[in-house]
Write a protein that holds these residues in place. Structure first.
Motif, PDB file in Angstrom:
ATOM      1  N   LEU A 155       0.823  -1.209   0.000  1.00  0.00           N
ATOM      2  CA  LEU A 155       0.000   0.000   0.000  1.00  0.00           C
ATOM      3  C   LEU A 155       0.859   1.262   0.000  1.00  0.00           C
ATOM      4  O   LEU A 155       0.559   2.229  -0.711  1.00  0.00           O
ATOM      5  CB  LEU A 155      -0.930   0.005   1.212  1.00  0.00           C
ATOM      6  N   ALA A 156       1.931   1.263   0.784  1.00  0.00           N
ATOM      7  CA  ALA A 156       2.808   2.438   0.832  1.00  0.00           C
ATOM      8  C   ALA A 156       3.437   2.697  -0.531  1.00  0.00           C
ATOM      9  O   ALA A 156       3.535   3.850  -0.972  1.00  0.00           O
ATOM     10  CB  ALA A 156       3.885   2.246   1.895  1.00  0.00           C
ATOM     11  N   THR A 157       3.853   1.635  -1.214  1.00  0.00           N
ATOM     12  CA  THR A 157       4.438   1.789  -2.547  1.00  0.00           C
ATOM     13  C   THR A 157       3.409   2.335  -3.532  1.00  0.00           C
ATOM     14  O   THR A 157       3.730   3.181  -4.381  1.00  0.00           O
ATOM     15  CB  THR A 157       4.982   0.433  -3.043  1.00  0.00           C
ATOM     16  N   PHE A 158       2.174   1.877  -3.400  1.00  0.00           N
ATOM     17  CA  PHE A 158       1.098   2.390  -4.259  1.00  0.00           C
ATOM     18  C   PHE A 158       0.948   3.910  -4.087  1.00  0.00           C
ATOM     19  O   PHE A 158       0.897   4.657  -5.070  1.00  0.00           O
ATOM     20  CB  PHE A 158      -0.217   1.682  -3.909  1.00  0.00           C
ATOM     21  N   PHE A 159       0.900   4.365  -2.851  1.00  0.00           N
ATOM     22  CA  PHE A 159       0.700   5.795  -2.612  1.00  0.00           C
ATOM     23  C   PHE A 159       1.945   6.614  -2.954  1.00  0.00           C
ATOM     24  O   PHE A 159       1.831   7.760  -3.405  1.00  0.00           O
ATOM     25  CB  PHE A 159       0.268   6.036  -1.166  1.00  0.00           C
ATOM     26  N   LEU A 160       3.122   6.049  -2.765  1.00  0.00           N
ATOM     27  CA  LEU A 160       4.344   6.753  -3.173  1.00  0.00           C
ATOM     28  C   LEU A 160       4.339   7.000  -4.680  1.00  0.00           C
ATOM     29  O   LEU A 160       4.671   8.098  -5.148  1.00  0.00           O
ATOM     30  CB  LEU A 160       5.578   5.948  -2.769  1.00  0.00           C
ATOM     31  N   GLN A 216      17.182   6.322   8.699  1.00  0.00           N
ATOM     32  CA  GLN A 216      16.742   7.537   8.017  1.00  0.00           C
ATOM     33  C   GLN A 216      15.286   7.818   8.356  1.00  0.00           C
ATOM     34  O   GLN A 216      14.379   7.117   7.921  1.00  0.00           O
ATOM     35  CB  GLN A 216      16.921   7.391   6.505  1.00  0.00           C
ATOM     36  N   GLU A 217      15.053   8.856   9.161  1.00  0.00           N
ATOM     37  CA  GLU A 217      13.737   9.091   9.716  1.00  0.00           C
ATOM     38  C   GLU A 217      12.812   9.891   8.807  1.00  0.00           C
ATOM     39  O   GLU A 217      11.612   9.915   9.007  1.00  0.00           O
ATOM     40  CB  GLU A 217      13.875   9.821  11.077  1.00  0.00           C
ATOM     41  N   ASN A 218      13.359  10.608   7.830  1.00  0.00           N
ATOM     42  CA  ASN A 218      12.531  11.526   7.060  1.00  0.00           C
ATOM     43  C   ASN A 218      12.189  11.005   5.667  1.00  0.00           C
ATOM     44  O   ASN A 218      12.033  11.774   4.731  1.00  0.00           O
ATOM     45  CB  ASN A 218      13.224  12.888   6.954  1.00  0.00           C
ATOM     46  N   LEU A 219      12.085   9.719   5.524  1.00  0.00           N
ATOM     47  CA  LEU A 219      11.759   9.144   4.229  1.00  0.00           C
ATOM     48  C   LEU A 219      10.288   9.357   3.884  1.00  0.00           C
ATOM     49  O   LEU A 219       9.421   9.324   4.757  1.00  0.00           O
ATOM     50  CB  LEU A 219      12.053   7.637   4.234  1.00  0.00           C
ATOM     51  N   LYS A 220      10.017   9.563   2.605  1.00  0.00           N
ATOM     52  CA  LYS A 220       8.635   9.691   2.159  1.00  0.00           C
ATOM     53  C   LYS A 220       7.835   8.437   2.485  1.00  0.00           C
ATOM     54  O   LYS A 220       6.634   8.502   2.774  1.00  0.00           O
ATOM     55  CB  LYS A 220       8.597   9.971   0.655  1.00  0.00           C
ATOM     56  N   ARG A 221       8.495   7.278   2.429  1.00  0.00           N
ATOM     57  CA  ARG A 221       7.802   6.022   2.751  1.00  0.00           C
ATOM     58  C   ARG A 221       7.281   6.040   4.182  1.00  0.00           C
ATOM     59  O   ARG A 221       6.182   5.545   4.459  1.00  0.00           O
ATOM     60  CB  ARG A 221       8.732   4.825   2.523  1.00  0.00           C
ATOM     61  N   LYS A 222       8.042   6.622   5.087  1.00  0.00           N
ATOM     62  CA  LYS A 222       7.584   6.677   6.476  1.00  0.00           C
ATOM     63  C   LYS A 222       6.423   7.656   6.626  1.00  0.00           C
ATOM     64  O   LYS A 222       5.521   7.440   7.437  1.00  0.00           O
ATOM     65  CB  LYS A 222       8.741   7.060   7.392  1.00  0.00           C
ATOM     66  N   GLU A 223       6.442   8.713   5.839  1.00  0.00           N
ATOM     67  CA  GLU A 223       5.325   9.654   5.867  1.00  0.00           C
ATOM     68  C   GLU A 223       4.041   8.960   5.413  1.00  0.00           C
ATOM     69  O   GLU A 223       2.980   9.131   6.014  1.00  0.00           O
ATOM     70  CB  GLU A 223       5.625  10.853   4.970  1.00  0.00           C
ATOM     71  N   VAL A 224       4.147   8.189   4.337  1.00  0.00           N
ATOM     72  CA  VAL A 224       2.984   7.459   3.830  1.00  0.00           C
ATOM     73  C   VAL A 224       2.532   6.404   4.837  1.00  0.00           C
ATOM     74  O   VAL A 224       1.330   6.209   5.057  1.00  0.00           O
ATOM     75  CB  VAL A 224       3.302   6.814   2.463  1.00  0.00           C
ATOM     76  N   MET A 227       0.503   7.967   7.437  1.00  0.00           N
ATOM     77  CA  MET A 227      -0.827   8.272   6.902  1.00  0.00           C
ATOM     78  C   MET A 227      -1.727   7.034   6.958  1.00  0.00           C
ATOM     79  O   MET A 227      -2.880   7.105   7.390  1.00  0.00           O
ATOM     80  CB  MET A 227      -0.706   8.770   5.461  1.00  0.00           C
ATOM     81  N   LEU A 228      -1.185   5.893   6.545  1.00  0.00           N
ATOM     82  CA  LEU A 228      -1.962   4.661   6.547  1.00  0.00           C
ATOM     83  C   LEU A 228      -2.333   4.236   7.962  1.00  0.00           C
ATOM     84  O   LEU A 228      -3.444   3.755   8.214  1.00  0.00           O
ATOM     85  CB  LEU A 228      -1.181   3.548   5.847  1.00  0.00           C
ATOM     86  N   ARG A 229      -1.390   4.413   8.904  1.00  0.00           N
ATOM     87  CA  ARG A 229      -1.691   4.058  10.294  1.00  0.00           C
ATOM     88  C   ARG A 229      -2.819   4.925  10.846  1.00  0.00           C
ATOM     89  O   ARG A 229      -3.677   4.441  11.603  1.00  0.00           O
ATOM     90  CB  ARG A 229      -0.431   4.188  11.154  1.00  0.00           C
ATOM     91  N   ALA A 230      -2.814   6.203  10.482  1.00  0.00           N
ATOM     92  CA  ALA A 230      -3.880   7.100  10.943  1.00  0.00           C
ATOM     93  C   ALA A 230      -5.227   6.677  10.369  1.00  0.00           C
ATOM     94  O   ALA A 230      -6.246   6.667  11.070  1.00  0.00           O
ATOM     95  CB  ALA A 230      -3.556   8.542  10.541  1.00  0.00           C
TER      96      ALA A 230
END
Length: 317
Positions: A155-160, A216-224, A227-230
């Motif tokens: 799912l994260a890859t889809f949204f990225l 690496q804490e600021n990856l776009k994947r972690k942002e996504v 979002m999914l967890r929320a």
């Protein structure tokens, strides 16, 4: 029964349900996409993280239950990261009794040399790692390469791709490698990361942290992922429905001219349920909050053969 003993029994039951659910979901994904066939030699890529440990553990269980024969070999790429505990994986793999191969290749230095400080290392690291694993698969005579990506990774890859590359694309459960020589499979495609975290704690896997990309804490994947967890906290069915949509694509209702022949589309005079209705009816099924992959994945992805029925039986064991 005392309160203490009742709590212990409840924990035992919950752990048993967790194990059965992960095994069932993995078996379902393998069956739906015909990931493993009779006579396969599966290279299980083991990084030392929770996902790959769980994948190996579940595949070892399924190997003992499946109506087909397949072999497993665990492969770890030692990238020579500073402080990497070289003894952990060989010790663990020897204890669980699975054949294994440790490939030593200093990709860490290459990545650190080529990627500027502060930039994400995942892309280059992944390409280097994948090329080495393809070579090792050839050398070991493996017919399938199993990676530990789970539902949330897909799912994260889809949204990225959607947000940053303007593509409807993700990591499929099964795909041929870009060199055309290997079949890559993702047996954990239906399993949630939440369950894998709990499973790793239950099994007490000797987790090895990644000092390269894991820090690496600021990856776009972690942002996504956040979002999914929320969304999942708000409504689990919302996330499962997004996942379900990846297996229920209607090319005629998107805009890709390569997937649907809009250019030559003409009226046929024959009524078509899939034709234009201006807007879809906005009434949706009221799924329960805890949807499972069996409910969410469409039957169109399921091979209707007797082998599937045989493999499904192992989910109940």
């Amino acid at each position: 029964m005392t309160i203490d003993s009742a709590l212990k029994e409840k924990l035992r039951q919950d752990n048993n349900k967790l194990s059965k659910r992960i095994i069932r979901e993995t078996a379902t994904a393998i069956t739906d996409y015909n990931m493993i066939e009779d006579g396969d030699k599966v290279m299980v890529c083991l990084s030392g993280g929770k996902d790959s440990y769980a994948m190996l553990d579940v595949l070892m269980t399924l190997k003992t239950r499946a109506p087909i024969h397949f072999d497993l070999i665990a492969v770890n790429l030692d990238q020579k990261q500073p402080g990497f505990p070289e003894e952990v994986l060989p010790t663990y793999l020897t204890q669980v009794g699975v054949p294994f191969h440790i490939e030593n290749k200093d990709t860490y230095s290459i990545v650190k040399r080529l990627v500027p400080e502060g930039k994400t290392t995942c892309s280059l690291c992944s390409r280097l790692r994948r090329g080495i694993l393809y070579r090792v698969a050839d050398e070991l005579g493996c017919t399938k390469i199993a990676l530990g990506h789970h539902r949330d990774d897909i799912l994260a890859t889809f949204f990225l791709n959607l947000f940053y590359a303007a593509k409807l694309k993700t990591m499929p459960p099964k795909l041929v490698s870009d060199d055309g020589k290997h079949t890559v499979i993702r047996p954990l495609a239906y399993v949630t990361e939440k369950d894998l975290i709990a499973y790793a704690e239950l099994k007490k896997f000797p987790i090895i942290p990644c000092n390269l990309c894991g820090s690496q804490e600021n990856l776009k994947r972690k942002e996504v992922a956040n979002m999914l967890r929320a969304w999942e906290k708000e409504s689990p069915k919302k996330v499962w429905n997004i996942f379900k949509s990846l297996a229920a694509v209607a090319p005629s209702h998107l805009m890709d001219k390569n997937l649907f022949d809009f250019i030559n589309l003409r009226p046929t005079g024959i009524a078509d349920e899939n034709g234009d209705k201006a807007f879809d009816e906005e009434t949706f099924p009221d799924h329960r909050d805890e949807d499972s992959p069996e409910d969410m994945v469409t039957s169109s992805t399921t091979p209707p053969d007797t082998t599937r029925q045989k493999i499904i039986s192992i989910q109940k064991l």
